[in-house]
Design an enzyme around this catalytic site. Sequence first.
Site, mmCIF file in Angstrom:
data_model
loop_
_atom_site.group_PDB
_atom_site.id
_atom_site.type_symbol
_atom_site.label_atom_id
_atom_site.label_comp_id
_atom_site.label_asym_id
_atom_site.label_seq_id
_atom_site.Cartn_x
_atom_site.Cartn_y
_atom_site.Cartn_z
ATOM 1 N NE ARG A 51 -1.552 -2.244 2.797
ATOM 2 C CZ ARG A 51 -1.630 -3.500 2.347
ATOM 3 N NH1 ARG A 51 -2.675 -3.873 1.692
ATOM 4 N NH2 ARG A 51 -0.673 -4.380 2.578
ATOM 5 C CB THR A 52 3.333 2.607 2.367
ATOM 6 O OG1 THR A 52 2.562 2.082 3.436
ATOM 7 C CG2 THR A 52 3.844 3.982 2.728
ATOM 8 C CE LYS A 80 26.583 -2.812 -5.342
ATOM 9 N NZ LYS A 80 26.757 -1.727 -6.312
ATOM 10 N NE ARG A 101 6.988 0.736 5.105
ATOM 11 C CZ ARG A 101 5.774 0.190 4.982
ATOM 12 N NH1 ARG A 101 5.647 -1.070 4.613
ATOM 13 N NH2 ARG A 101 4.699 0.911 5.214
ATOM 14 C CG HIS A 129 3.187 3.809 8.726
ATOM 15 N ND1 HIS A 129 3.295 4.661 7.639
ATOM 16 C CD2 HIS A 129 2.838 2.593 8.209
ATOM 17 C CE1 HIS A 129 3.032 3.985 6.522
ATOM 18 N NE2 HIS A 129 2.751 2.735 6.841
HETATM 19 N N1 CP Z 1 -0.385 -0.045 5.811
HETATM 20 C C1 CP Z 1 0.839 -0.307 5.313
HETATM 21 O O1 CP Z 1 1.859 0.298 5.702
HETATM 22 O O2 CP Z 1 0.843 -1.289 4.360
HETATM 23 P P1 CP Z 1 2.123 -1.735 3.522
HETATM 24 O O3 CP Z 1 3.074 -2.392 4.505
HETATM 25 O O4 CP Z 1 1.615 -2.686 2.482
HETATM 26 O O5 CP Z 1 2.736 -0.502 2.947
#
Ligand code: CP
Length: 305
Positions: A51-52, A80, A101, A129
Amino acid sequence: MRHLIDILDFTTDEIDALLDRADDIIANPEKYQEVCKHKKLATLFFEPSTRTRLSFESAMLSLGGSVLGFSEAKSSSASKGESVSDTIQVVSAYSDIIAMRHPKEGAPLVASFRSGVPIINAGDGGHFHPTQTLTDLLTIRREKGRLDNLTVGFCGDLKFGRTVHSLISALSRYTGIKIVLISPDELKLPTYMKTDVLDKNNMSYRETTDLVEAMKELDILYMTRVQQERFFNEADYIRLKDSYILTAKKMESAKEDMCILHPLPRVNEISVEIDDDPRACYFKQVACGKFVRMALIMKLLEVEA
Ligand code: CP
């Protein structure tokens, strides 16, 4: 230059303005088709995501911009031994904004110190998040018409669930919020969240292990997955992973207008029979994620429609 590392980097007025902008994007998408023409978003995902990452990429493409990046650390020079700091200095030479991320808590903050372009924390370990929180707030406001005077139940892995930590932080900015923390003892909300957020802001909260007992008072039920990737011990994960499974039977005592959210991915914690319940809002929540990220990209790039 602004970054988004913690949801509290934005004022309440800024958050509300982002949600207003997302509502306008939903109503008038054509107005926004070219506002990021010639701008590039880099998505640096050192941890898996559906999603993100894809909602960020879809958001930038819908604003007329372009995207580049990687979806796993092993396809980047991190494999590396390149540091986050060096990676960011390189990628900020190729892009106008970066969504990142990383499994290590604080990595996006470190990145922001060395970046020449805005950094967006797209999830750092079990910490925060913030863009999921913007997604959650937009969904709640569209479903309930308000962000105050709500009783919100968080259920599942409250220890490692970074979406829970960020959403509780954001809700501390609104009035009349009651929090019900539903988890096994081993997965309770971390102490720093209780002292630094709940207690510091005099928020009303209680802890329970019983989802059914809590159900009848909730306006929002925020279900979460037990975060397998954060466990040190496989046996503990197996013992705890199915602590809570939301079923139609358990929904019998819920309010008629209760809203069920889940950041997804789901494993077993919401039975698929719930998907047809009008109170199931988690796929609407997914859609909100793209629009609020469009609004966020515009804000950080300082572009207007
Ligand atoms: N909600 C969320 O962070 O989903 P993903 O891990 O798929 O990005």
